[in-house]
Scaffold this motif. Sequence first.
Motif, PDB file in Angstrom:
ATOM      1  N   ALA A 187       0.848  -1.181   0.000  1.00 17.14           N
ATOM      2  CA  ALA A 187       0.000   0.000   0.000  1.00 17.14           C
ATOM      3  C   ALA A 187       0.883   1.230   0.000  1.00 17.14           C
ATOM      4  CB  ALA A 187      -0.904  -0.016   1.236  1.00 17.14           C
ATOM      5  N   ALA A 188       0.309   2.363  -0.333  1.00 17.47           N
ATOM      6  CA  ALA A 188       1.097   3.593  -0.355  1.00 17.47           C
ATOM      7  C   ALA A 188       1.734   3.821   1.004  1.00 17.47           C
ATOM      8  CB  ALA A 188       0.200   4.766  -0.727  1.00 17.47           C
ATOM      9  N   ALA A 189       3.011   4.094   0.982  1.00 17.65           N
ATOM     10  CA  ALA A 189       3.735   4.279   2.245  1.00 17.65           C
ATOM     11  C   ALA A 189       3.428   5.628   2.831  1.00 17.65           C
ATOM     12  CB  ALA A 189       5.240   4.170   1.993  1.00 17.65           C
ATOM     13  N   PRO A 190       3.431   5.748   4.148  1.00 21.38           N
ATOM     14  CA  PRO A 190       3.266   7.049   4.772  1.00 21.38           C
ATOM     15  C   PRO A 190       4.379   7.979   4.342  1.00 21.38           C
ATOM     16  CG  PRO A 190       3.076   5.272   6.378  1.00 21.38           C
ATOM     17  CD  PRO A 190       3.598   4.662   5.111  1.00 21.38           C
ATOM     18  N   GLN A 211       2.888  11.305  12.782  1.00 22.38           N
ATOM     19  CA  GLN A 211       3.815  12.129  13.547  1.00 22.38           C
ATOM     20  C   GLN A 211       4.543  11.268  14.572  1.00 22.38           C
ATOM     21  OE1 GLN A 211       4.419  15.463  12.900  1.00 22.38           O
ATOM     22  NE2 GLN A 211       3.119  15.038  11.128  1.00 22.38           N
ATOM     23  N   LEU A 212       5.833  11.108  14.385  1.00 24.77           N
ATOM     24  CA  LEU A 212       6.639  10.368  15.339  1.00 24.77           C
ATOM     25  C   LEU A 212       7.223  11.329  16.359  1.00 24.77           C
ATOM     26  CD1 LEU A 212       8.677   7.957  13.018  1.00 24.77           C
ATOM     27  CD2 LEU A 212       6.379   7.658  13.968  1.00 24.77           C
ATOM     28  N   SER A 213       7.299  10.865  17.597  1.00 28.31           N
ATOM     29  CA  SER A 213       7.952  11.679  18.618  1.00 28.31           C
ATOM     30  C   SER A 213       9.453  11.692  18.342  1.00 28.31           C
ATOM     31  CB  SER A 213       7.686  11.087  20.002  1.00 28.31           C
ATOM     32  OG  SER A 213       8.394   9.868  20.160  1.00 28.31           O
ATOM     33  N   PRO A 214      10.187  12.648  18.914  1.00 30.78           N
ATOM     34  CA  PRO A 214      11.643  12.672  18.709  1.00 30.78           C
ATOM     35  C   PRO A 214      12.310  11.352  19.091  1.00 30.78           C
ATOM     36  CG  PRO A 214      10.918  14.739  19.650  1.00 30.78           C
ATOM     37  CD  PRO A 214       9.719  13.834  19.666  1.00 30.78           C
ATOM     38  N   THR A 269       8.380  -0.797  23.353  1.00 32.91           N
ATOM     39  CA  THR A 269       7.182   0.040  23.435  1.00 32.91           C
ATOM     40  C   THR A 269       7.158   1.077  22.318  1.00 32.91           C
ATOM     41  OG1 THR A 269       7.022  -0.234  25.838  1.00 32.91           O
ATOM     42  CG2 THR A 269       5.909   1.671  24.870  1.00 32.91           C
ATOM     43  N   HIS A 270       8.297   1.716  22.097  1.00 38.40           N
ATOM     44  CA  HIS A 270       8.376   2.705  21.014  1.00 38.40           C
ATOM     45  C   HIS A 270       8.096   2.057  19.663  1.00 38.40           C
ATOM     46  CE1 HIS A 270       9.530   6.075  23.398  1.00 38.40           C
ATOM     47  NE2 HIS A 270      10.713   5.597  23.747  1.00 38.40           N
ATOM     48  N   LEU A 271       8.663   0.889  19.426  1.00 33.46           N
ATOM     49  CA  LEU A 271       8.462   0.224  18.141  1.00 33.46           C
ATOM     50  C   LEU A 271       7.018  -0.226  17.955  1.00 33.46           C
ATOM     51  CD1 LEU A 271      11.745  -1.853  17.771  1.00 33.46           C
ATOM     52  CD2 LEU A 271      11.091   0.223  16.568  1.00 33.46           C
ATOM     53  N   THR A 272       6.397  -0.651  19.027  1.00 38.40           N
ATOM     54  CA  THR A 272       4.974  -1.016  18.950  1.00 38.40           C
ATOM     55  C   THR A 272       4.134   0.194  18.562  1.00 38.40           C
ATOM     56  OG1 THR A 272       5.214  -2.781  20.590  1.00 38.40           O
ATOM     57  CG2 THR A 272       2.996  -1.907  20.243  1.00 38.40           C
ATOM     58  N   ASN A 273       4.441   1.342  19.168  1.00 44.21           N
ATOM     59  CA  ASN A 273       3.708   2.569  18.844  1.00 44.21           C
ATOM     60  C   ASN A 273       3.953   3.001  17.399  1.00 44.21           C
ATOM     61  OD1 ASN A 273       2.752   2.658  21.467  1.00 44.21           O
ATOM     62  ND2 ASN A 273       4.339   4.066  22.185  1.00 44.21           N
ATOM     63  N   VAL A 274       5.220   2.912  16.962  1.00 44.73           N
ATOM     64  CA  VAL A 274       5.548   3.284  15.582  1.00 44.73           C
ATOM     65  C   VAL A 274       4.862   2.354  14.595  1.00 44.73           C
ATOM     66  CG1 VAL A 274       7.421   3.386  13.890  1.00 44.73           C
ATOM     67  CG2 VAL A 274       7.757   4.340  16.167  1.00 44.73           C
ATOM     68  N   GLN A 275       4.877   1.073  14.904  1.00 42.27           N
ATOM     69  CA  GLN A 275       4.236   0.101  14.019  1.00 42.27           C
ATOM     70  C   GLN A 275       2.755   0.406  13.850  1.00 42.27           C
ATOM     71  OE1 GLN A 275       5.500  -3.900  14.798  1.00 42.27           O
ATOM     72  NE2 GLN A 275       3.667  -4.801  13.889  1.00 42.27           N
ATOM     73  N   ALA A 276       2.098   0.796  14.938  1.00 46.74           N
ATOM     74  CA  ALA A 276       0.678   1.142  14.869  1.00 46.74           C
ATOM     75  C   ALA A 276       0.457   2.415  14.052  1.00 46.74           C
ATOM     76  CB  ALA A 276       0.116   1.312  16.277  1.00 46.74           C
ATOM     77  N   LYS A 277       1.325   3.400  14.230  1.00 49.53           N
ATOM     78  CA  LYS A 277       1.185   4.656  13.499  1.00 49.53           C
ATOM     79  C   LYS A 277       1.378   4.468  11.996  1.00 49.53           C
ATOM     80  CE  LYS A 277       2.625   7.837  17.208  1.00 49.53           C
ATOM     81  NZ  LYS A 277       3.636   8.840  17.629  1.00 49.53           N
ATOM     82  N   LEU A 278       2.318   3.596  11.628  1.00 49.42           N
ATOM     83  CA  LEU A 278       2.630   3.403  10.218  1.00 49.42           C
ATOM     84  C   LEU A 278       1.779   2.330   9.553  1.00 49.42           C
ATOM     85  CD1 LEU A 278       6.564   3.479  10.271  1.00 49.42           C
ATOM     86  CD2 LEU A 278       4.960   5.390  10.026  1.00 49.42           C
ATOM     87  N   GLY A 279       1.119   1.515  10.370  1.00 51.93           N
ATOM     88  CA  GLY A 279       0.400   0.381   9.807  1.00 51.93           C
ATOM     89  C   GLY A 279       1.353  -0.666   9.258  1.00 51.93           C
ATOM     90  N   ALA A 280       2.541  -0.774   9.867  1.00 48.98           N
ATOM     91  CA  ALA A 280       3.566  -1.707   9.401  1.00 48.98           C
ATOM     92  C   ALA A 280       3.354  -3.075  10.045  1.00 48.98           C
ATOM     93  CB  ALA A 280       4.955  -1.183   9.749  1.00 48.98           C
ATOM     94  N   ARG A 281       3.702  -4.119   9.290  1.00 43.29           N
ATOM     95  CA  ARG A 281       3.536  -5.480   9.796  1.00 43.29           C
ATOM     96  C   ARG A 281       4.697  -5.931  10.673  1.00 43.29           C
ATOM     97  NH1 ARG A 281       2.166  -8.235   4.089  1.00 43.29           N
ATOM     98  NH2 ARG A 281       3.729  -6.653   3.519  1.00 43.29           N
ATOM     99  N   ASN A 282       5.876  -5.376  10.447  1.00 46.12           N
ATOM    100  CA  ASN A 282       7.049  -5.835  11.192  1.00 46.12           C
ATOM    101  C   ASN A 282       8.161  -4.791  11.120  1.00 46.12           C
ATOM    102  OD1 ASN A 282       8.364  -6.235   8.632  1.00 46.12           O
ATOM    103  ND2 ASN A 282       7.315  -8.205   8.476  1.00 46.12           N
ATOM    104  N   ARG A 283       9.318  -5.120  11.688  1.00 42.82           N
ATOM    105  CA  ARG A 283      10.457  -4.205  11.747  1.00 42.82           C
ATOM    106  C   ARG A 283      10.987  -3.856  10.359  1.00 42.82           C
ATOM    107  NH1 ARG A 283      13.390  -4.382  16.632  1.00 42.82           N
ATOM    108  NH2 ARG A 283      15.353  -4.254  15.506  1.00 42.82           N
TER     109      ARG A 283
END
Length: 227
Positions: free
Chosen positions: A149-152, A162-165, A196-210
């Motif tokens: 799908a189109a990438a963010p 929006q990712l935190s610093p 925790t940060h990666l879980t949040n990022v994954q949710a924001k991006l809709g990514a399946r994995n690292r």
Amino acid sequence: MIRVLLADDQEIVRTGMAMILSAEEDIQVVAQAQDGLQALEQAELHRPDVVLMDIRMPRLDGLDALRHLTRPHAAYRPQVVMVTTFDDEDYLTRAVAAGAAGFILKDSGPRLLAEAVRAAAAGDSLVSPSITVRLLRRLRTAGSVPGTAAAPGAAARPGAPQLSPREREVVVLLAEGLTNAEIATALSITVGTVKTHLTNVQAKLGARNRVEIAAWAWRNGIAGQGT
């Protein structure tokens, strides 16, 4: 015990990997497959934690088998690490789109092979930076990965996540091939905080994995600023 399925059409490769992994106290090779169809059958039968999957196989290749194992809403989804060579970059790009959790070379030594399995089982799948960073760097100029799908967009684009610093720092290090433990050391935080940060990022991006998080970072110029 980490349960592993080996899928490769070369018996000598499967035998070698099985001997290496069976010598590890925390890893158990539960099945082997000589093509993609057999890999799916064995995965359904044995429910491994990690599948080491060759890309080029008869009947059903590794990419199609990967797509089946990582399909949306699948009841059972193991971590799939693609087994490849340096000249398979086009296949690797397609593997990212299909949801591969990581990559490893066929001629990797015993230590890296075992580390690849442990890393995939723990969610640390970028275990071979020499492969993944080389591949993901291509996405900076190649655009979105075919089949995804189109990438963010980058943070400055309207509607972009929006990712935190701190999340951004974690993503940059992940995209350079660091494991959770290495990221934690670099940023002086705990491994749990990294997760925790990666879980949040994954949710924001809709990514399946690292790997998809790393691909997003390279596509949008967040990673590799100094390379």
